[in-house]
Design an enzyme around this catalytic site. Structure first.
Site, PDB file in Angstrom:
ATOM      1  N   GLU A  72       0.807  -1.231   0.000  1.00  0.00           N
ATOM      2  CA  GLU A  72       0.000   0.000   0.000  1.00  0.00           C
ATOM      3  C   GLU A  72       0.835   1.273   0.000  1.00  0.00           C
ATOM      4  N   GLN A  95     -18.655   4.868   2.661  1.00  0.00           N
ATOM      5  CA  GLN A  95     -19.247   6.070   3.247  1.00  0.00           C
ATOM      6  C   GLN A  95     -19.098   6.167   4.766  1.00  0.00           C
ATOM      7  N   TYR A  98       3.377   2.013   1.963  1.00  0.00           N
ATOM      8  CA  TYR A  98       3.916   2.412   3.266  1.00  0.00           C
ATOM      9  C   TYR A  98       5.433   2.172   3.317  1.00  0.00           C
ATOM     10  N   ARG A 115       2.289  -8.766   4.289  1.00  0.00           N
ATOM     11  CA  ARG A 115       1.402  -8.190   3.256  1.00  0.00           C
ATOM     12  C   ARG A 115       2.287  -7.694   2.132  1.00  0.00           C
ATOM     13  N   HIS A 170      -1.348   3.789  -1.820  1.00  0.00           N
ATOM     14  CA  HIS A 170      -2.438   4.735  -1.543  1.00  0.00           C
ATOM     15  C   HIS A 170      -2.428   5.923  -2.498  1.00  0.00           C
TER      16      HIS A 170
HETATM   17  P1  FAD Z   1     -36.744   7.015   0.454  1.00  0.00           P
HETATM   18  O1  FAD Z   1     -35.688   6.083   0.001  1.00  0.00           O
HETATM   19  O2  FAD Z   1     -37.047   8.174  -0.387  1.00  0.00           O
HETATM   20  O3  FAD Z   1     -38.067   6.161   0.691  1.00  0.00           O
HETATM   21  C1  FAD Z   1     -39.298   6.744   1.005  1.00  0.00           C
HETATM   22  C2  FAD Z   1     -40.413   5.777   0.655  1.00  0.00           C
HETATM   23  O4  FAD Z   1     -41.614   6.265   1.188  1.00  0.00           O
HETATM   24  C3  FAD Z   1     -40.633   5.610  -0.828  1.00  0.00           C
HETATM   25  O5  FAD Z   1     -40.539   4.242  -1.173  1.00  0.00           O
HETATM   26  C4  FAD Z   1     -42.051   6.131  -1.051  1.00  0.00           C
HETATM   27  O6  FAD Z   1     -42.752   5.391  -2.030  1.00  0.00           O
HETATM   28  C5  FAD Z   1     -42.665   5.950   0.307  1.00  0.00           C
HETATM   29  N1  FAD Z   1     -43.789   6.850   0.592  1.00  0.00           N
HETATM   30  C6  FAD Z   1     -43.790   8.195   0.552  1.00  0.00           C
HETATM   31  N2  FAD Z   1     -44.998   8.667   0.940  1.00  0.00           N
HETATM   32  C7  FAD Z   1     -45.762   7.593   1.222  1.00  0.00           C
HETATM   33  C8  FAD Z   1     -47.096   7.432   1.696  1.00  0.00           C
HETATM   34  N3  FAD Z   1     -47.877   8.460   1.963  1.00  0.00           N
HETATM   35  N4  FAD Z   1     -47.551   6.174   1.849  1.00  0.00           N
HETATM   36  C9  FAD Z   1     -46.767   5.110   1.603  1.00  0.00           C
HETATM   37  N5  FAD Z   1     -45.515   5.220   1.175  1.00  0.00           N
HETATM   38  C10 FAD Z   1     -45.003   6.433   0.997  1.00  0.00           C
HETATM   39  N6  FAD Z   1     -27.337   7.316  -0.680  1.00  0.00           N
HETATM   40  C11 FAD Z   1     -26.176   6.836  -0.244  1.00  0.00           C
HETATM   41  O7  FAD Z   1     -25.945   6.811   0.961  1.00  0.00           O
HETATM   42  N7  FAD Z   1     -25.243   6.356  -1.096  1.00  0.00           N
HETATM   43  C12 FAD Z   1     -25.444   6.349  -2.426  1.00  0.00           C
HETATM   44  O8  FAD Z   1     -24.565   5.908  -3.173  1.00  0.00           O
HETATM   45  C13 FAD Z   1     -26.656   6.830  -2.918  1.00  0.00           C
HETATM   46  N8  FAD Z   1     -26.894   6.837  -4.229  1.00  0.00           N
HETATM   47  C14 FAD Z   1     -28.080   7.329  -4.689  1.00  0.00           C
HETATM   48  C15 FAD Z   1     -28.307   7.334  -6.040  1.00  0.00           C
HETATM   49  C16 FAD Z   1     -29.507   7.799  -6.542  1.00  0.00           C
HETATM   50  C17 FAD Z   1     -29.722   7.812  -8.016  1.00  0.00           C
HETATM   51  C18 FAD Z   1     -30.505   8.273  -5.644  1.00  0.00           C
HETATM   52  C19 FAD Z   1     -31.818   8.767  -6.169  1.00  0.00           C
HETATM   53  C20 FAD Z   1     -30.263   8.281  -4.294  1.00  0.00           C
HETATM   54  C21 FAD Z   1     -29.054   7.817  -3.796  1.00  0.00           C
HETATM   55  N9  FAD Z   1     -28.765   7.827  -2.442  1.00  0.00           N
HETATM   56  C22 FAD Z   1     -27.593   7.332  -1.993  1.00  0.00           C
HETATM   57  C23 FAD Z   1     -29.666   8.449  -1.478  1.00  0.00           C
HETATM   58  C24 FAD Z   1     -30.502   7.426  -0.701  1.00  0.00           C
HETATM   59  O9  FAD Z   1     -31.128   6.540  -1.585  1.00  0.00           O
HETATM   60  C25 FAD Z   1     -31.503   8.163   0.154  1.00  0.00           C
HETATM   61  O10 FAD Z   1     -30.830   9.020   1.029  1.00  0.00           O
HETATM   62  C26 FAD Z   1     -32.356   7.203   0.960  1.00  0.00           C
HETATM   63  O11 FAD Z   1     -33.044   6.317   0.121  1.00  0.00           O
HETATM   64  C27 FAD Z   1     -33.355   7.949   1.822  1.00  0.00           C
HETATM   65  O12 FAD Z   1     -34.059   6.997   2.553  1.00  0.00           O
HETATM   66  P2  FAD Z   1     -35.527   7.231   3.111  1.00  0.00           P
HETATM   67  O13 FAD Z   1     -35.913   5.913   3.667  1.00  0.00           O
HETATM   68  O14 FAD Z   1     -35.532   8.394   4.011  1.00  0.00           O
HETATM   69  O15 FAD Z   1     -36.425   7.620   1.887  1.00  0.00           O
HETATM   70  P1  NAP Z   2     -27.250  17.395  -3.304  1.00  0.00           P
HETATM   71  O1  NAP Z   2     -26.034  16.603  -3.108  1.00  0.00           O
HETATM   72  O2  NAP Z   2     -27.685  18.295  -2.235  1.00  0.00           O
HETATM   73  O3  NAP Z   2     -27.073  18.182  -4.663  1.00  0.00           O
HETATM   74  C1  NAP Z   2     -28.031  19.047  -5.137  1.00  0.00           C
HETATM   75  C2  NAP Z   2     -27.473  19.808  -6.334  1.00  0.00           C
HETATM   76  O4  NAP Z   2     -28.469  20.665  -6.797  1.00  0.00           O
HETATM   77  C3  NAP Z   2     -26.261  20.621  -6.021  1.00  0.00           C
HETATM   78  O5  NAP Z   2     -25.338  20.445  -7.046  1.00  0.00           O
HETATM   79  C4  NAP Z   2     -26.789  22.054  -5.983  1.00  0.00           C
HETATM   80  O6  NAP Z   2     -25.716  22.821  -6.473  1.00  0.00           O
HETATM   81  C5  NAP Z   2     -27.990  21.991  -6.894  1.00  0.00           C
HETATM   82  N1  NAP Z   2     -29.082  22.873  -6.482  1.00  0.00           N
HETATM   83  C6  NAP Z   2     -29.564  23.090  -5.235  1.00  0.00           C
HETATM   84  N2  NAP Z   2     -30.591  23.954  -5.277  1.00  0.00           N
HETATM   85  C7  NAP Z   2     -30.775  24.288  -6.566  1.00  0.00           C
HETATM   86  C8  NAP Z   2     -31.673  25.149  -7.246  1.00  0.00           C
HETATM   87  N3  NAP Z   2     -32.616  25.834  -6.581  1.00  0.00           N
HETATM   88  N4  NAP Z   2     -31.568  25.283  -8.569  1.00  0.00           N
HETATM   89  C9  NAP Z   2     -30.632  24.592  -9.250  1.00  0.00           C
HETATM   90  N5  NAP Z   2     -29.743  23.773  -8.669  1.00  0.00           N
HETATM   91  C10 NAP Z   2     -29.818  23.617  -7.333  1.00  0.00           C
HETATM   92  O7  NAP Z   2     -28.464  16.416  -3.535  1.00  0.00           O
HETATM   93  P2  NAP Z   2     -28.736  15.269  -4.578  1.00  0.00           P
HETATM   94  O8  NAP Z   2     -27.755  15.197  -5.671  1.00  0.00           O
HETATM   95  O9  NAP Z   2     -30.172  15.458  -4.922  1.00  0.00           O
HETATM   96  O10 NAP Z   2     -28.595  13.966  -3.712  1.00  0.00           O
HETATM   97  C11 NAP Z   2     -29.499  13.719  -2.643  1.00  0.00           C
HETATM   98  C12 NAP Z   2     -28.799  12.985  -1.560  1.00  0.00           C
HETATM   99  O11 NAP Z   2     -28.524  11.666  -1.976  1.00  0.00           O
HETATM  100  C13 NAP Z   2     -27.506  13.681  -1.259  1.00  0.00           C
HETATM  101  O12 NAP Z   2     -27.525  14.200   0.042  1.00  0.00           O
HETATM  102  C14 NAP Z   2     -26.462  12.652  -1.437  1.00  0.00           C
HETATM  103  O13 NAP Z   2     -25.626  12.527  -0.300  1.00  0.00           O
HETATM  104  C15 NAP Z   2     -27.204  11.337  -1.624  1.00  0.00           C
HETATM  105  N6  NAP Z   2     -26.506  10.633  -2.676  1.00  0.00           N
HETATM  106  C16 NAP Z   2     -25.305  10.127  -2.391  1.00  0.00           C
HETATM  107  C17 NAP Z   2     -24.597   9.511  -3.365  1.00  0.00           C
HETATM  108  C18 NAP Z   2     -23.256   8.918  -3.065  1.00  0.00           C
HETATM  109  O14 NAP Z   2     -22.609   8.419  -3.945  1.00  0.00           O
HETATM  110  N7  NAP Z   2     -22.789   8.955  -1.860  1.00  0.00           N
HETATM  111  C19 NAP Z   2     -25.099   9.426  -4.645  1.00  0.00           C
HETATM  112  C20 NAP Z   2     -26.323   9.974  -4.915  1.00  0.00           C
HETATM  113  C21 NAP Z   2     -27.022  10.601  -3.921  1.00  0.00           C
HETATM  114  P3  NAP Z   2     -25.741  24.416  -6.612  1.00  0.00           P
HETATM  115  O15 NAP Z   2     -26.563  24.887  -5.443  1.00  0.00           O
HETATM  116  O16 NAP Z   2     -24.318  24.832  -6.571  1.00  0.00           O
HETATM  117  O17 NAP Z   2     -26.346  24.656  -7.932  1.00  0.00           O
HETATM  118 FE1  SF4 Z   3     -17.839   0.442   4.484  1.00  0.00          FE
HETATM  119 FE2  SF4 Z   3     -20.192  -0.567   5.256  1.00  0.00          FE
HETATM  120 FE3  SF4 Z   3     -20.001   0.774   2.943  1.00  0.00          FE
HETATM  121 FE4  SF4 Z   3     -18.934  -1.671   3.229  1.00  0.00          FE
HETATM  122  S1  SF4 Z   3     -21.101  -1.134   3.300  1.00  0.00           S
HETATM  123  S2  SF4 Z   3     -17.940   0.082   2.308  1.00  0.00           S
HETATM  124  S3  SF4 Z   3     -18.205  -1.592   5.323  1.00  0.00           S
HETATM  125  S4  SF4 Z   3     -19.671   1.594   4.984  1.00  0.00           S
END
Ligand code: FAD
Ligand code: NAP
Ligand code: SF4
Length: 691
Positions: free
Chosen positions: A173, A353, A175, A223, A261
């Site tokens: 790695e 994460q 080191y 390692r 790294h």
């Molecule tokens: P949600 O996942 O939004 O779930 C809410 C649920 O509530 C939905 O299924 C909806 O249908 C249901 N619901 C809403 N209202 C009602 C109602 N009235 N009755 C019944 N059901 C209802 N996070 C990461 O940590 N790592 C990532 O790599 C990552 N990648 C992402 C990539 C994408 C493309 C997206 C869109 C998101 C990603 N996220 C990632 C974000 C992550 O998925 C969300 O932060 C997480 O799913 C939020 O969880 P939640 O349970 O609060 O809500």
């Molecule tokens: P986000 O990370 O908060 O990004 C939102 C983006 O929208 C920013 O680039 C912001 O940049 C822009 N924005 C905010 N207000 C705006 C406005 N009024 N008009 C135009 N642009 C605006 O949120 P997200 O991409 O929706 O993701 C949602 C959550 O899912 C995030 O918190 C993220 O952590 C999670 N997630 C994580 C991963 C992962 O790989 N870890 C992947 C996907 C999602 P500017 O304000 O500079 O324009």
């Molecule tokens: Fe790390 Fe858990 Fe994500 Fe695996 S799932 S990479 S152990 S945070």
């Protein structure tokens, strides 16, 4: 035959087979790779003991601690964990005793960081600053080198005194030891530099003297950096020469190290194919076999399911497999595989994460899919005391927050009804899983689905719930997630405008030129989805290797292709935009943001920051720069995708509160800003443990 045995032992005969080391036996072929957790620091190691005890109870064959420095100059950062005195050895007994009481085995990793150290006392073979540390190391004198060797040996002796079953000498790695091996970092002209036979003297002396000091009946893992992935890295001949010499010099096991790294090739991120580097260990196994060396080899990196591990062992790639993060995600990985319950393994999705990203922010390690990791003593899912304490819960929303709350409550003994308007569980994870490079989210959904079944949660899908539907429950947990933020851009009702949900969930048609508004996690994922056009190199190892310029180290030293990365042409012309100035993707993970940025750059995605969105029209997206709205120009595009963040969906919660009902808000419904699955799951687990 007993069904359980049939599906466990018979499905993974190689993985579950003991490994005889002569003086001792390891109960199966799983080595828990070294991970720094943050629990190593300080004098009280009881939390570290609880963490390892749980994994020993889960039947991990052999565990390796996070790195402990052999001396102060070898610290990773000031006051990092160190093993150099009998006092330290005594303090560690709480760890070794806990592991042994649970029937496990544990080795201490000796980590000297050399020029990677984050402190001004750093030492190295030559006075050359590493690109990943702000400190320029002191060049060691010959006597200084001797002192480091003695420190390694002393550390191993103290580890034995502490009750460890062995040590791992960290030789990879990038080191300290690695720094001596490469002429790139070792420019010495004394007996420790020069040609390879001199540069490899350091590890050989360390191994030989350590073996002599600890005796023959102590596990000594080395390692070995089998592929450096840096310019100036070792040639294959050099790696093989060292590997054989280390084996003959007294190593009990040789573990695989992949990449320094400072390498610009991802080695453990989720977009790296599973077992992507096992072929390197296989090459070494063939070299060892040809030379009659039987020292067991351990394959490593992105091995996260029992199937993958079993296949590698069955195919003779290695004699053991190293899994590190998968055992954070599920301490009972091995036990479940052996019991025929592999479908209940909480699979590591390689997101980094809550583990690596935390360490880089000086936070305690945890795990996105298992918030109990490294919090074993404090986050406990206690069964309810009696039937009287059993309550009836409604959980609305089957995203990660709702699923976690529901399953923890049900596991503890409560009656739980889980509702979702959608026809499947998972919420937004169902969008994450379709992004190329994020296939592991399928495993998370599989696990959560099984948890729902095993814990007896009553699931009601296709049920959009209103406040009036929630009578008769003792308590309601609202996990309804989020809605996309409306960015209110003039012209956004144009037919060329789509939301990320239209693209990822509804698969609406997207044109060849796309502007993505918002460069957060979702904007990056949408851009990746659009340029990759459904083809994921994560499931295509040769394509992934070409994309990152990885080749056989026998063909090019260090394993870097001389032609560099060969990205496949993008499926679309994508422009990714944000209003903020500065680097796009600044908010992405500490250890993965660079991978997302590099991947998109290789796919020729144009990244523009500091813009104002003026209007969307037939020509495309009209933008200007900065506060003065200068440089007005059209970005020609056929489709505009809105990824402008999210807001909490709280209608249900508000209606329930208005009726005076006790409501718990979690996940996106609680707070959408900076929400991710890590926070959603952690918050849900803590609430459900406490109710
Ligand atoms: P949600 O996942 O939004 O779930 C809410 C649920 O509530 C939905 O299924 C909806 O249908 C249901 N619901 C809403 N209202 C009602 C109602 N009235 N009755 C019944 N059901 C209802 N996070 C990461 O940590 N790592 C990532 O790599 C990552 N990648 C992402 C990539 C994408 C493309 C997206 C869109 C998101 C990603 N996220 C990632 C974000 C992550 O998925 C969300 O932060 C997480 O799913 C939020 O969880 P939640 O349970 O609060 O809500
Ligand atoms: P986000 O990370 O908060 O990004 C939102 C983006 O929208 C920013 O680039 C912001 O940049 C822009 N924005 C905010 N207000 C705006 C406005 N009024 N008009 C135009 N642009 C605006 O949120 P997200 O991409 O929706 O993701 C949602 C959550 O899912 C995030 O918190 C993220 O952590 C999670 N997630 C994580 C991963 C992962 O790989 N870890 C992947 C996907 C999602 P500017 O304000 O500079 O324009
Ligand atoms: Fe790390 Fe858990 Fe994500 Fe695996 S799932 S990479 S152990 S945070």
């Amino acid at each position: 035959m007993n069904d359980t045995l049939n599906s466990g032992q018979a499905r993974y005969p190689n993985l579950l087979a003991p490994l005889d080391l002569g003086f001792t036996q390891i109960k199966n072929r799983v080595l828990m790779g070294s991970m720094h957790t943050g629990l190593e620091e300080g004098r009280d190691l009881r939390r570290l003991a609880a963490y390892f005890r749980e994994r020993a109870e889960g039947d991990v064959g052999l565990m390796v601690t996070g790195g402990f420095a052999p001396n102060i100059v070898g610290w990773a950062k000031p006051f990092a964990g160190m093993m150099s005195t009998s006092g330290a050895a005594r303090r560690h007994q709480v760890v070794t005793q806990a592991v042994h009481a649970a029937g496990g085995k544990i080795a201490l990793q000796i980590l000297h960081t050399g020029r990677y150290a984050f402190h001004p006392l750093a030492v190295a073979p030559s006075r050359l600053k590493a690109p990943i540390s702000p400190f320029t190391p002191f060049e060691l004198s010959s006597r200084g080198v001797e002192r480091q060797i003695r420190a390694f040996v002393n550390c191993a002796v103290k580890a034995r005194e502490a009750g460890y079953d062995g040590v791992e000498i960290m030789g990879s790695e990038g080191y300290f030891i690695n720094q001596f091996l490469s002429s790139y970092t070792n420019q010495r002209s004394d007996a420790w530099g020069g040609d390879y036979s001199q540069r490899m003297r350091l590890p050989l002396e360390i191994v030989a003297r350590t073996r002599e000091a600890v005796g023959p009946d102590f596990i000594l893992i080395y390692r070995l950096s089998m592929i450096d992935l840096v310019p100036g890295g070792s040639s294959w001949d050099e790696v093989v020469t060292l590997g054989k010499a280390v084996a003959r010099g007294g190593a009990t096991l040789i573990n695989t190290g992949i990449g320094w790294h400072e390498a610009r090739v991802p080695t453990i991120a989720t977009s790296v194919p599973r077992a992507a580097f096992a072929w390197v260990t296989q090459k070494m196994r063939a070299e060892f076999d040809a030379a009659g060396i039987r020292t067991p080899l351990v394959a490593s990196n992105r091995i996260n399911t029992p199937e993958v591990a079993e296949q590698l062992l069955a195919d003779g790639f290695a004699d053991m497999v190293s899994m590190a993060r998968p055992l954070l995600a599920d301490p009972h990985f091995v036990k479940k595989a052996a019991a025929g319950q592999a479908d209940q393994i909480n699979t590591c999705i390689a997101c980094n994460q809550a583990c690596l990203d935390h360490i880089f922010k000086n936070q305690l390690t945890s795990c996105l899919v298992n918030p109990r990791a490294c919090h074993e003593t404090e986050l406990v899912y206690r069964p309810i005391a009696s039937a009287v304490a059993r309550r009836r819960f409604a959980v609305v929303g089957a995203g990660p927050a709702g699923l976690t709350a529901a399953t923890v409550l049900a596991e503890r003994g409560h009656e739980v009804h889980l509702f979702d308007a959608a026809s499947e569980i998972g919420g937004q994870l169902n969008m994450a899983k379709v992004v190329p490079g994020k296939e592991e989210f399928h495993e998370m959904l599989r696990y959560l689905q099984r948890r729902v079944e095993v814990t007896g949660v009553q699931v009601h899908l296709g049920r959009g719930v209103q406040a009036s539907d929630l009578q008769g429950y003792d308590q309601v947990i609202v996990a309804t997630g989020v809605v996309p933020r409306d960015p209110r851009i003039p012209g956004q009702d144009h037919q060329k405008v789509l939301s990320y949900i239209d693209v990822l969930r509804h698969r609406k048609p997207v044109g060849p030129r796309v502007a993505v508004i918002g460069a957060g996690g979702i904007g990056f994922d949408v851009a990746e989805f659009l340029v990759s056009e459904g083809h994921s190199t994560t499931t295509d190892l040769p394509a992934w290797q070409a994309e990152w310029g990885v080749t056989d180290p026998a063909l090019a030293a260090g394993g870097l292709h001389p032609g560099g990365p060969q990205a496949t042409p993008p499926g679309r012309q994508v422009t990714l935009l944000q209003r903020k100035t500065g680097k796009l993707g600044e908010g992405l993970g500490k250890t993965t943001g660079w991978i997302h940025r590099t991947a998109l750059k290789m796919k020729r995605v144009t990244m523009i920051g500091g813009v104002n969105y003026e209007r969307i029209g037939d020509e495309g997206l009209l933008v200007s720069d900065g506060e003065k709205r200068e440089n007005l120009r059209w970005i020609p595009c056929d489709t505009v995708v809105l990824c402008a963040g999210q807001l909490p969906l709280r209608e249900l919660a508000d209606a329930l509160l208005a009726k005076g009902q006790t409501v718990h808000l979690i996940g996106g419904a609680h707070q959408a800003g900076e929400l991710d699955a890590k926070r959603a799951i952690d918050q849900a687990a803590r609430l459900a443990a406490a109710l």
